[in-house]
Design a protein around this motif. Structure first.
Motif, PDB file in Angstrom:
ATOM      1  N   ILE A   1      45.646  31.098  42.578  1.00 51.98           N
ATOM      2  CA  ILE A   1      45.350  32.000  41.459  1.00 51.98           C
ATOM      3  C   ILE A   1      44.741  31.224  40.298  1.00 51.98           C
ATOM      4  CG2 ILE A   1      46.404  33.463  39.675  1.00 51.98           C
ATOM      5  CD1 ILE A   1      48.327  34.444  41.916  1.00 51.98           C
TER       6      ILE A   1
ATOM      7  N   VAL B   1      47.006  37.092  45.996  1.00 63.57           N
ATOM      8  CA  VAL B   1      48.007  38.115  45.706  1.00 63.57           C
ATOM      9  C   VAL B   1      48.094  39.100  46.867  1.00 63.57           C
ATOM     10  CG1 VAL B   1      48.640  40.012  44.162  1.00 63.57           C
ATOM     11  CG2 VAL B   1      47.741  37.881  43.219  1.00 63.57           C
ATOM     12  N   ASP B   2      46.940  39.515  47.390  1.00 61.65           N
ATOM     13  CA  ASP B   2      46.933  40.430  48.531  1.00 61.65           C
ATOM     14  C   ASP B   2      47.607  39.791  49.744  1.00 61.65           C
ATOM     15  OD1 ASP B   2      45.583  42.433  47.118  1.00 61.65           O
ATOM     16  OD2 ASP B   2      43.620  41.607  47.656  1.00 61.65           O
TER      17      ASP B   2
ATOM     18  N   THR C   1      41.991  35.417  43.540  1.00 64.19           N
ATOM     19  CA  THR C   1      42.935  36.522  43.380  1.00 64.19           C
ATOM     20  C   THR C   1      43.299  37.171  44.714  1.00 64.19           C
ATOM     21  OG1 THR C   1      41.104  38.022  42.907  1.00 64.19           O
ATOM     22  CG2 THR C   1      42.221  37.008  41.010  1.00 64.19           C
TER      23      THR C   1
ATOM     24  N   ILE D   1      50.362  29.801  46.166  1.00 64.88           N
ATOM     25  CA  ILE D   1      49.799  30.997  45.527  1.00 64.88           C
ATOM     26  C   ILE D   1      49.445  30.717  44.067  1.00 64.88           C
ATOM     27  CG2 ILE D   1      50.256  33.404  44.891  1.00 64.88           C
ATOM     28  CD1 ILE D   1      49.717  32.858  47.932  1.00 64.88           C
TER      29      ILE D   1
END
Length: 102
Positions: A81, A89-90, A86, A77
């Motif tokens: 990022i 994150v979801d 992004t 992750i």
């Protein structure tokens, strides 16, 4: 294998041999717990005792999930990022929701 990150088209984890060995050991123990629970049921063991063993097994599985999630957050992750993805994150939020469903 730090070079093979989760964000490539063919997603793979990149756990160290030590982490893999730890996870395998834990999963082997959990596998034994499951066999033990089956044995308890076959022996008509008192339900509360079986439920206690099930709770212990669920806790052990949760520990494996926590180890995997921590590694996933710290490597896959973070890498995604830093590359501007992004949506990672979801993905993590969905994963956490799956872990918390009960």
């Amino acid at each position: 294998m730090q070079e093979e990150a989760c964000h490539t088209h063919v997603r793979k984890s990149h756990h160290s041999d030590t982490v893999k060995k730890n996870l395998t050991t834990r999963l082997n123990r959990i596998e034994g717990q499951i066999r033990g629970i089956k044995g308890l049921i076959d022996k008509d063991t008192y339900c509360d005792d079986v439920i206690t063993q099930i709770a212990a097994t669920q806790s052990a599985l949760n520990s494996v999930a926590k180890i995997l999630l921590e590694g996933h957050l710290k490597t896959c992750i973070v890498d995604r990022i830093q590359e501007g993805d992004t949506e990672a994150v979801d993905e993590v939020l969905v994963t956490i929701q799956k872990l918390m469903k009960k």
